[in-house]
Design an enzyme around this catalytic site. Structure first.
Site, short mmCIF file in Angstrom:
data_model
loop_
_atom_site.label_atom_id
_atom_site.label_comp_id
_atom_site.label_asym_id
_atom_site.label_seq_id
_atom_site.Cartn_x
_atom_site.Cartn_y
_atom_site.Cartn_z
N ARG A 155 0.82 -1.22 0.00
CA ARG A 155 0.00 0.00 0.00
C ARG A 155 0.85 1.27 0.00
NH1 ARG A 155 -2.43 -3.62 3.46
NH2 ARG A 155 -4.60 -4.18 3.04
N THR A 207 9.06 -2.43 3.60
CA THR A 207 8.82 -3.85 3.89
C THR A 207 8.62 -4.02 5.39
OG1 THR A 207 11.09 -4.47 4.35
CG2 THR A 207 10.43 -4.40 2.04
N CYS A 234 11.25 4.79 6.18
CA CYS A 234 10.10 5.14 7.02
C CYS A 234 9.33 3.88 7.40
CB CYS A 234 9.16 6.11 6.30
SG CYS A 234 9.81 7.78 6.12
N ARG A 236 10.76 0.24 9.07
CA ARG A 236 11.19 -0.31 10.34
C ARG A 236 12.69 -0.23 10.46
NH1 ARG A 236 6.94 0.44 11.82
NH2 ARG A 236 5.36 -0.95 12.73
N ASP A 260 13.30 7.77 9.58
CA ASP A 260 12.22 7.99 10.55
C ASP A 260 12.20 6.89 11.60
OD1 ASP A 260 9.86 9.34 11.54
OD2 ASP A 260 8.67 7.69 10.69
N GLU A 265 14.84 2.61 19.61
CA GLU A 265 14.10 3.87 19.64
C GLU A 265 13.73 4.24 21.08
OE1 GLU A 265 10.78 3.59 16.95
OE2 GLU A 265 12.05 3.50 15.17
N HIS A 283 10.27 8.79 14.52
CA HIS A 283 9.21 7.84 14.15
C HIS A 283 7.86 8.54 14.00
CE1 HIS A 283 8.13 3.28 14.37
NE2 HIS A 283 7.36 3.92 13.51
N LEU A 284 7.79 9.39 13.00
CA LEU A 284 6.60 10.21 12.77
C LEU A 284 5.71 9.71 11.64
CD1 LEU A 284 8.17 13.81 13.04
CD2 LEU A 284 7.01 12.48 14.83
#
Length: 524
Positions: A155, A207, A234, A236, A260, A265, A283-284
């Site tokens: 997606r 992925t 963006c 993982r 990101d 984290e 992580h936005l």
């Protein structure tokens, strides 16, 4: 499927208020407790049927095992790498996510990082805030005419492709699942990673994090890329090898990175964050009002739809349940479980099973083999009234048995369950008639009247004689047990099977041992 009862749900992170509202409007009690420690969550979770999390809560096996009433874990977002899915599956707990909730937001952030990398926008902003006016230092490059490699064409990858094509970029990609003709329809030419790396000016990854994608961009793959390639993650942390990325940045093989996400984290090692050619965010990807509202709404509706038997959407470990929401499936599930229970009772002294074969016959059952197999295993493994396996974990728990599902087409719908014990086979044949699960055949003996699989049942195999039936009814009467129904199989040999519906189970079935070759009783 039998409806999953969800009465109390714990929300352990900041989720859009609509999630709580939707759950409460559907009669589910909701408690919100944020920033719990692992120990606090373990102590709290035992009181709830459901748990809703985002990405910060680590739903470990310890947490899952402490949730004695837990039936569903809902991830308000895309990935489920903060949930021990294997542990949840073993406990029969459904894990679901909201696969489309943050698609647009994550795609837009990816595009923003690509543009920021090409024009050094964050660095120029900070320079201006420091009172500088340094135009030459921030010479950039156009995106027009450049090649963007997209690894992962789901997606988000699709949305990134369509947006960056509007900037005049050529989009190529790799995905082991999405068919090449599908991605070609939205302008992405698929190829192998070996072909993709050398062509890209920019690379973005979309992925899940799994063994096959961990370190996908590493020293070897960077070496195959154009010198100065720019990368964006963006998805993982860990898909891009952080140590390899740093080496590529230092050597100039990588011209810049937009990150990101990180392996840890927040990252304690700030060397990548502080690198002048790295643009980083905390992580936005899903941090927009729209994405949070969409994820909160989606997970709440998915839980409600599942609990009310309407549909199952977003389940990552319970695909066997997808076809269990049709009006007739509930009775077929009851049939599978009941047939498993019958054979379990009839083979109680001969376990363990060496093979189990489930055959579904009939056009109407062409999508049923998965849940019929699971239902039969539930019946075979359930021990008495205590909590046993369910449709989610039945097949994984049955790993020591060979399971064979066969689909054929017959005018009527029939389920055949065969188990092998110590070289001998035992077979039950059943169907659903007028909405009631019935047993048609047991070990080759066809019952004259279908046996309704409900209530207390007594099965026995013996020679046909009037004295036999009088003796059996005498045993029932002596125990204060009433005979409620009776069915006998057709005579195919010297012995035949009988089934009696009785008011309660016999306290001691041993009284029948002298009257019948085999005897078993159960409650379904």
């Amino acid at each position: 499927m039998a409806l999953v009862s969800v009465k109390r749900v714990l929300i352990s992170e900041s989720v859009d208020p609509c999630c709580k509202t939707i759950l409460q409007e559907n009669g589910i009690e909701v408690t919100e407790k944020q920033q719990m420690t692992k120990e606090e969550l373990i102590a709290e979770i035992q009181n709830y049927d459901g748990l809703v999390v985002r990405s910060a809560t680590k739903v470990t096996s310890d947490v899952i095992n402490a949730g004695s009433n837990l039936k569903i874990i809902g991830r308000a977002g895309t990935g489920v790498d903060n949930v021990d899915v294997d542990a949840a599956t073993k406990r029969g707990i459904i894990v679901m996510n909201t696969p489309s909730g943050n698609t647009i937001s994550a795609a837009e952030l990816t595009c923003a990082l690509l543009m920021s990398l090409s024009r050094h926008i964050p660095q120029a902003v900070m320079s201006m805030k420091d009172g500088k006016w340094d135009r030459k230092k921030f010479m950039g490059a156009e995106l027009y005419g450049k090649v963007l490699g997209i690894v992962g064409l789901g997606r988000i990858g699709k949305e990134v492709a369509t947006r960056m094509q509007s900037f005049g970029m050529t989009t190529i990609g790799y995905d082991p699942i999405t068919p090449p003709e599908v991605s070609a329809s939205w302008g992405v030419e698929q190829m192998s990673l070996e072909e993709l790396w050398p062509q890209c000016d920019y690379i973005t990854v979309h992925t899940p994090l799994m063994p096959s994608t961990t370190g996908l961009l590493n020293d070897a793959s960077f070496a195959k890329c154009k010198k100065g390639v720019k990368v964006v993650n963006c998805a993982r942390g860990g898909i891009i090898d952080e140590a390899a990325l740093l080496r590529a940045l230092e050597s100039g093989q990588c011209g810049g990175a937009g990150l990101d996400v990180f392996v840890e984290e927040p990252p304690k090692d700030r060397v990548l964050v502080n690198h002048p050619n790295v643009i980083s965010c905390p992580h936005l990807g899903a941090s927009t009002k729209e994405a949070q509202a969409r994820c909160g709404r989606d997970i709440a509706l998915q839980i409600v739809d599942m609990a009310t038997g309407k549909a199952l959407v977003g389940a990552v470990n319970a695909q066997v349940l997808v076809n269990t929401f049709s009006p007739d499936s509930h009775q077929w599930i009851r049939l599978g479980e009941s047939m498993g229970s019958v054979l379990k009772a009839c083979t109680a002294s001969k376990q363990p099973y060496s093979q189990v074969h489930v055959t579904s016959l009939g056009e109407s059952l062409k999508k049923s083999s998965g849940f019929l197999s699971s239902a039969a295993v539930v019946g075979l493994l359930t021990e008495g009234p205590q909590k046993g396996p369910n449709l989610v974990n039945a097949l994984p728990l049955f790993h020591i048995f060979e399971l064979l599902c066969i689909l054929s087409y017959f005018p009527s719908s029939v389920c055949v369950l065969e188990v092998s014990v110590n070289g001998s086979s035992y077979t039950a044949v059943g169907s659903v008639q007028a909405g009631v699960p019935v047993l048609l055949e047991l070990n080759g003996s066809v019952f004259r009247q279908p046996v309704p699989l409900t209530g207390h049942l007594l099965f026995f195999k013996a020679s046909n004689s009037t004295e036999l039936l009088l003796s059996v009814t005498g045993v029932l009467a002596a125990a204060g047990v009433l005979l409620q129904s009776f069915s006998a199989s057709t005579v195919s040999s010297a012995e035949q099977w009988y089934c009696m519906g009785i008011s309660s189970l016999l306290g001691d079935i041993g009284a029948l041992k002298s009257l019948a070759k085999e005897a078993a009783q159960l409650t379904v």
